[in-house]
Design an enzyme around this catalytic site. Structure first.
Site, mmCIF file in Angstrom:
data_model
loop_
_atom_site.group_PDB
_atom_site.id
_atom_site.type_symbol
_atom_site.label_atom_id
_atom_site.label_comp_id
_atom_site.label_asym_id
_atom_site.label_seq_id
_atom_site.Cartn_x
_atom_site.Cartn_y
_atom_site.Cartn_z
ATOM 1 N N CYS A 1 -63.700 -9.339 28.229
ATOM 2 C CA CYS A 1 -64.578 -8.573 27.323
ATOM 3 C C CYS A 1 -64.963 -7.330 28.111
ATOM 4 C CB CYS A 1 -65.817 -9.389 26.972
ATOM 5 S SG CYS A 1 -67.072 -8.448 26.074
ATOM 6 N N THR A 2 -64.865 -6.181 27.471
ATOM 7 C CA THR A 2 -65.089 -4.938 28.217
ATOM 8 C C THR A 2 -66.567 -4.715 28.561
ATOM 9 O OG1 THR A 2 -65.120 -3.751 26.120
ATOM 10 C CG2 THR A 2 -63.035 -3.768 27.356
ATOM 11 N N HIS A 3 -67.451 -5.513 27.975
ATOM 12 C CA HIS A 3 -68.855 -5.443 28.397
ATOM 13 C C HIS A 3 -69.067 -6.119 29.767
ATOM 14 C CE1 HIS A 3 -69.663 -4.529 24.150
ATOM 15 N NE2 HIS A 3 -70.937 -4.298 24.443
ATOM 16 N N ASP B 1 -65.025 0.757 20.931
ATOM 17 C CA ASP B 1 -65.493 -0.609 21.180
ATOM 18 C C ASP B 1 -66.578 -0.903 20.146
ATOM 19 O OD1 ASP B 1 -65.943 -3.097 22.562
ATOM 20 O OD2 ASP B 1 -67.705 -2.211 23.500
ATOM 21 N N SER B 2 -66.987 -2.160 20.096
ATOM 22 C CA SER B 2 -68.078 -2.526 19.190
ATOM 23 C C SER B 2 -69.403 -1.901 19.641
ATOM 24 C CB SER B 2 -68.244 -4.041 19.194
ATOM 25 O OG SER B 2 -68.625 -4.463 20.492
ATOM 26 N N TYR C 1 -69.157 -7.729 17.611
ATOM 27 C CA TYR C 1 -68.038 -8.112 16.754
ATOM 28 C C TYR C 1 -67.612 -9.559 17.022
ATOM 29 C CZ TYR C 1 -66.776 -3.210 15.500
ATOM 30 O OH TYR C 1 -66.747 -1.925 15.026
ATOM 31 N N GLY C 2 -67.854 -10.005 18.257
ATOM 32 C CA GLY C 2 -67.265 -11.261 18.729
ATOM 33 C C GLY C 2 -67.690 -12.506 17.990
ATOM 34 N N GLU D 1 -76.300 -5.022 25.036
ATOM 35 C CA GLU D 1 -76.620 -3.977 24.037
ATOM 36 C C GLU D 1 -78.135 -3.771 23.932
ATOM 37 O OE1 GLU D 1 -74.542 -1.956 22.323
ATOM 38 O OE2 GLU D 1 -72.720 -2.827 23.179
ATOM 39 N N CYS E 1 -61.704 -3.010 23.588
ATOM 40 C CA CYS E 1 -62.415 -4.190 23.087
ATOM 41 C C CYS E 1 -61.409 -5.333 22.973
ATOM 42 C CB CYS E 1 -63.016 -3.874 21.721
ATOM 43 S SG CYS E 1 -63.849 -5.276 20.957
ATOM 44 N N ASN E 2 -61.684 -6.413 23.674
ATOM 45 C CA ASN E 2 -60.788 -7.573 23.625
ATOM 46 C C ASN E 2 -60.804 -8.219 22.249
ATOM 47 O OD1 ASN E 2 -59.931 -8.614 26.639
ATOM 48 N ND2 ASN E 2 -61.757 -7.342 26.649
ATOM 49 N N THR E 3 -61.972 -8.258 21.638
ATOM 50 C CA THR E 3 -62.113 -8.921 20.343
ATOM 51 C C THR E 3 -61.237 -8.229 19.296
ATOM 52 O OG1 THR E 3 -64.370 -9.433 20.986
ATOM 53 C CG2 THR E 3 -63.837 -9.661 18.647
HETATM 54 N N1 DGL Z 1 -66.461 -5.312 24.322
HETATM 55 C C1 DGL Z 1 -66.072 -6.242 23.283
HETATM 56 C C2 DGL Z 1 -64.906 -7.083 23.786
HETATM 57 O O1 DGL Z 1 -64.239 -6.654 24.713
HETATM 58 C C3 DGL Z 1 -67.271 -7.006 22.809
HETATM 59 C C4 DGL Z 1 -67.094 -7.526 21.427
HETATM 60 C C5 DGL Z 1 -68.373 -7.866 20.724
HETATM 61 O O2 DGL Z 1 -68.959 -6.973 20.150
HETATM 62 O O3 DGL Z 1 -68.748 -9.053 20.683
HETATM 63 O O4 DGL Z 1 -64.621 -8.131 23.290
#
Ligand code: DGL
Length: 266
Positions: free
Chosen positions: A185-187, A10-11, A42-43, A152, A73-75
């Site tokens: 988003c996995t966060h 993930d990011s 990353y988003g 984060e 990570c969805n992004t």
């Molecule tokens: N956990 C990432 C997702 O699922 C976050 C991406 C990010 O860093 O913005 O999209």
């Protein structure tokens, strides 16, 4: 049987919510996790940059003899899944979006909200995939770009986070009138408690959890489940923040693991 570890990335630390689910659903599996904490989020970055970072992450995990890659990570899934599968045709690479869409459609949902990063919402991948499997479904989308940086920075359990959630979601939930919400988003499972307390009637779908169900099915089908592996889980971060260490310690207190700092080539 295949006792090689599963590579998950993930990011940042959001993908740890998928690893938590992986330990729950597949306790025999071992993991190498990579959080690109030096370059999160990353988003809000361009598709070119996200693809470049994603390739570096997967190169790293594949070089460590992983049997499968889970893009937690969805992004990255929205923007880079095809590029990654093209680069590594021989290794199973699973993204978070399709399994989540399948679950929502399978449950017969007809109206759904999606919250995610700017890049995921901008790609409209959830809207496209949901409509392709269920042409009549109504999809409402909202980008929530401040939530990942706040997580984060270790502000998950604070009033600031609750305000951020309510800032993005109050009108969205009221105007959409949906009962089901995709945490795209996995966060976001880390802020589910705020969502639950603000909108107690919403049913949440977690992309972090759905991807693990898909991974489990694939490992079973391919006869690649682990059994009795002695590998010790490893968690790499490109910038070892106190928050990454604290979150890893908190989520995986009952498992053996090692934390490493990683230098990714820029
Ligand atoms: N956990 C990432 C997702 O699922 C976050 C991406 C990010 O860093 O913005 O999209």
């Amino acid at each position: 049987m295949d006792n090689r570890p599963i590579g998950v990335f993930d990011s940042g630390l959001g993908g740890l919510t998928s690893v938590q689910e992986l330990h729950r659903q597949l306790p025999e599996e071992r993991v190498i996790y990579l959080g690109d904490t030096a370059r999160t989020p990353y988003g809000s970055k361009s598709p070119e940059t996200i693809v470049k970072f994603a390739i570096q992450n997967v190169d790293y995990l594949v070089a460590r003899n992983t049997k499968m890659i889970i893009i937690a990570c969805n992004t990255v899934t929205a923007v880079a899944l095809d590029a990654l599968r093209k680069r590594y045709p021989a290794i199973p690479i699973i993204g978070v979006i399709e399994p989540t869409v399948k679950k929502v459609v399978g449950d017969g949902v007809k109206k759904v909200g999606v919250i995610a990063t700017k890049a995921t919402i901008g790609s409209d991948v959830y809207g496209r995939e949901l409509r392709s499997m269920s042409p009549d479904i109504e999809v409402f989308s909202e980008a929530c770009p401040a939530i990942v940086p706040l997580i984060e920075d270790g502000l998950t359990d604070t009033e600031i986070m609750r305000l951020a959630v309510s800032h993005y979601m109050d009108d969205f939930v009221k105007e959409g009138g949906f009962d089901d919400l995709i945490l795209g988003c996995t966060h976001y499972p880390l802020v589910a408690k705020h969502i639950r307390s603000l909108y107690p009637n919403l049913r949440m779908y977690s992309s972090s959890a759905e991807v693990i169900r898909e991974a489990a099915e694939m490992l079973r089908e391919k006869d690649m489940l682990a059994s009795g592996s002695e590998f010790i889980d490893r968690y790499y971060a490109s910038d070892m923040s106190d928050n990454f260490i604290a979150m890893t310690d908190r989520l995986f207190a009952d498992t053996d693991f090692k934390i490493h700092l990683l230098k990714l080539e820029q």
